[in-house]
Design a protein around this motif. Structure first.
Motif, PDB file in Angstrom:
ATOM      1  N   VAL A 155      72.221   5.859 -20.849  1.00  0.00           N
ATOM      2  CA  VAL A 155      72.523   6.579 -21.731  1.00  0.00           C
ATOM      3  C   VAL A 155      72.497   7.893 -21.732  1.00  0.00           C
ATOM      4  O   VAL A 155      71.641   8.718 -21.066  1.00  0.00           O
ATOM      5  N   PHE A 184      68.733   6.426 -32.191  1.00  0.00           N
ATOM      6  CA  PHE A 184      70.200   6.399 -31.759  1.00  0.00           C
ATOM      7  C   PHE A 184      70.476   5.801 -32.789  1.00  0.00           C
ATOM      8  O   PHE A 184      70.531   4.893 -33.417  1.00  0.00           O
ATOM      9  N   ALA A 189      76.341   3.060 -24.617  1.00  0.00           N
ATOM     10  CA  ALA A 189      75.591   3.204 -23.660  1.00  0.00           C
ATOM     11  C   ALA A 189      75.867   2.194 -22.490  1.00  0.00           C
ATOM     12  O   ALA A 189      76.730   1.172 -22.757  1.00  0.00           O
TER      13      ALA A 189
END
Length: 353
Positions: A155, A184, A189
């Motif tokens: 990510v 997050f 991702a």
């Protein structure tokens, strides 16, 4: 640790740069990127060289090793995933153009979940113990998946939806490496391996042993401080007594035994024999290495501190920093709980004796 001066000679300029960059996190991160491009990766024939380089960095400055090791681990994880899944085009091609961390810790009250989105995985929740997150470009993070397991994801930490906490870091050790939480909020991702792959791969155990190499390097630095103090005292007319010499002797054999164990283990990784015995696993050997090194570090810290007394801790800044950094770093080992896991494996026959 089993490598020769010739094996390490090409890396001396970078090691010298580490010594010149103590306390300068941006400079150390730049050196981590350089190391990720030039240093060997575990399991590819030069594991002993890699571990000796990490130990050499830690012997110079423990916090510097704490900066370099996660980046190198991330580079290795991505390389391992490309090898394991050669047809998966979603895995990032290269981890060497930015700074990386590896965030795999869990904590009560913090949970990171990965959900399937239209364009891939989406991360939502919080991740604890994310060292230097606000200064990094990318990270490998582990998250809970829809199928009830955990998986790794690559990510970018520079995108919308990522909030890096600035922790109130009160520790006296690793003061330049604060570890806070990252939040997050629906962050895209890239999956790295499937559910369970991150923890199941041999590289997970190798990475844990690389951290132990850093701990041991820090203990070597403490031992060198001790020896230098004894030599300085002798030059000033104060010869070390039998107690001091006995302590130095015990430090020597403690470090030598741990260094030899790491060298043997690195050789076993590269020739494919580690964990190759009947009923033996790479993970059990990682537990032995980490426990043995952690015990050696604790013993060296105790012997040196007991013999040097309060003066160096109060007035010798490099020594005081080294001992504080190392005492905190080695607490990544969980002591009796890790030994209990090893005991459970030994009870099942996963042992070499």
């Amino acid at each position: 640790m089993g490598s020769t001066p010739a094996d390490l000679s090409r890396y001396v300029p970078l090691l010298d740069s580490v010594a010149a960059s103590i306390g300068d996190v941006p400079a150390l991160l730049a050196l981590a990127v350089e190391a990720g491009q030039t240093w060997p990766r575990p399991g590819e024939g030069s594991t002993a060289v890699l571990w000796e380089l990490l130990a050499s960095v830690a012997a110079t400055d423990v916090a510097a090793a704490r900066v370099l090791e996660p980046h190198l681990d991330a580079v290795a994880i991505l390389a391992q995933s490309r090898h394991a899944f050669p047809d998966d085009r979603s895995i990032p091609d290269d981890a060497t153009q930015g700074t990386w961390g590896v965030f795999a810790a869990e904590a009560p009250g913090a949970r990171l979940e990965a959900r399937s989105g239209d364009a891939g995985a989406v991360l939502d929740g919080s991740k604890p113990w994310c060292s230097l997150a606000g200064r990094l470009d990318f990270a490998i993070v582990t998250a809970h998946t829809d199928d009830g397991g955990r998986a790794a994801f690559a990510v970018s930490l520079r995108q919308a939806g990522v909030a890096c906490e600035e922790p109130e870091w009160i520790a006296r050790g690793l003061r330049e490496i604060p570890s806070g939480s990252v939040r997050f909020d629906q962050v895209p991702a890239t999956p790295v391996g499937g559910t369970g792959w991150y923890h199941r791969r041999q590289g997970f155990a190798w990475g844990g042993m690389a951290v132990a190499a850093c701990w041991l390097g820090g203990a070597v630095g403490v031992a060198r401080d001790f020896r230098a103090g004894l030599l300085a005292g002798a030059e000033g007319g104060r010869e070390p007594d039998q107690v001091a010499l006995a302590a130095l002797g015990e430090v020597d054999r403690t470090l030598t035994a741990a260094l030899q164990f790491l060298a043997r283990t690195a050789a076993g990784i590269d020739d494919g024999t580690l964990g190759g015995g009947a009923g033996q696993s790479t993970w059990s050997e990682a537990k032995r290495v980490r426990g043995t090194v952690a015990a050696a570090v604790e013993r060296v810290l105790h012997l040196v501190a007991s013999n040097r007394g309060p003066g160096p801790l109060a007035f010798d800044e490099p020594y005081a920093k080294r001992t504080a950094d190392l005492a905190l770093y080695v607490r990544q080992h969980h002591g009796a709980r890790d030994d209990a896991q090893l005991g459970r494996l030994a009870l099942k026959g996963d042992c070499p004796w």
